[in-house]
Motif scaffolding. Sequence first.
Motif, short mmCIF file in Angstrom:
data_model
loop_
_atom_site.label_atom_id
_atom_site.label_comp_id
_atom_site.label_asym_id
_atom_site.label_seq_id
_atom_site.Cartn_x
_atom_site.Cartn_y
_atom_site.Cartn_z
N SER A 2 0.83 -1.19 0.00
CA SER A 2 0.00 0.00 0.00
C SER A 2 0.87 1.25 0.00
O SER A 2 1.94 1.29 0.61
N LYS A 43 -11.36 -5.26 9.18
CA LYS A 43 -12.71 -5.80 8.99
C LYS A 43 -12.69 -6.83 7.87
O LYS A 43 -11.82 -6.79 7.00
N THR A 44 -13.66 -7.74 7.88
CA THR A 44 -13.77 -8.74 6.82
C THR A 44 -15.22 -8.95 6.45
O THR A 44 -16.13 -8.73 7.29
N THR A 45 -15.46 -9.37 5.21
CA THR A 45 -16.82 -9.65 4.75
C THR A 45 -17.34 -10.97 5.28
O THR A 45 -18.53 -11.27 5.14
N LYS A 86 -13.16 -10.58 1.28
CA LYS A 86 -12.29 -9.41 1.24
C LYS A 86 -12.08 -8.88 2.66
O LYS A 86 -12.86 -9.15 3.57
N LEU A 88 -10.84 -5.23 4.86
CA LEU A 88 -10.67 -3.77 4.83
C LEU A 88 -9.84 -3.36 6.03
O LEU A 88 -10.21 -3.65 7.17
N GLN A 90 -8.43 -0.19 8.05
CA GLN A 90 -8.58 1.24 8.26
C GLN A 90 -7.48 1.74 9.20
O GLN A 90 -7.10 1.03 10.14
N GLU A 118 -8.15 3.88 4.06
CA GLU A 118 -8.69 2.53 3.92
C GLU A 118 -7.94 1.79 2.81
O GLU A 118 -7.59 2.37 1.78
N CYS A 119 -7.69 0.49 3.07
CA CYS A 119 -7.01 -0.36 2.09
C CYS A 119 -7.76 -1.68 2.02
O CYS A 119 -7.96 -2.35 3.04
N LYS A 120 -8.15 -2.07 0.80
CA LYS A 120 -8.86 -3.32 0.61
C LYS A 120 -7.86 -4.44 0.27
O LYS A 120 -6.94 -4.25 -0.53
N ARG A 122 -7.48 -8.56 -0.90
CA ARG A 122 -8.13 -9.72 -1.49
C ARG A 122 -7.64 -11.00 -0.83
O ARG A 122 -6.54 -11.07 -0.30
#
Length: 242
Positions: A2, A43-45, A86, A88, A90, A118-120, A122
Amino acid sequence: MSTGDLLNIEPLELKFPFELKKQISCSLQLSNKTDNYVAFKVKTTNPKKYCVRPNTGIVLPRSTCDVIVTMQAQKEAPSDMQCKDKFLLQSVKVNDGTIAKDINAEMFNKEAGHVVEECKLRVVYVSPPQPPSPVAEGSEEGSSPRGSVSENGNANGAEFVNATRALADRLDVQDKSSEAKALISRLTEEKNNAIQQNSKLRQELELLRREGSKNHGGGVSFLFVIIVGLVGIILGYLMKRT
């Protein structure tokens, strides 16, 4: 990696060597590029599928922090080995001296005026590495593994035969040496006995010669010659055997 203003995040893909019924972990490294305290939150989905430790924390100025992401054991694999999960991450500047237990949800509230990066991330499934075949490692380039095994087997058999022959030759030599030693010992003993008998006969002949000279003058000379000749024949025979 990042390129945010607060944290460098590496890697940007969470790669899991997928195996059924086995927990798998990978790590993230967060590097603080600033001279400020930086708080982060992950965080995660799919929160039931993953465990993140720590999921919140403080990264001190110009320092790093490692985050471990663990995927729970899966009972079945996706057909195409693709994952839609995914993450996230923060991050936000906080006051100096802030500690992990001071972190709250309000810090990451953009509507409250906080500058939140914020950085996503995979999630990628990769196949676990396959152990190399021990036969393939042992085979030479340009030859098949089966051929190499056969050649090695023949070589080992030839070595065994050669070793067996060498041992048999050694034992044969030892047996012959023992027989030769026994024969030499027996012949030496016979020779010594013959020498002793010769000495004894000489003494007796000398005694007879003296007595014959006294009693019969020269009449014993012929008998003496015969006896001496017999002794010579016996000694010659014994000498040939030795």
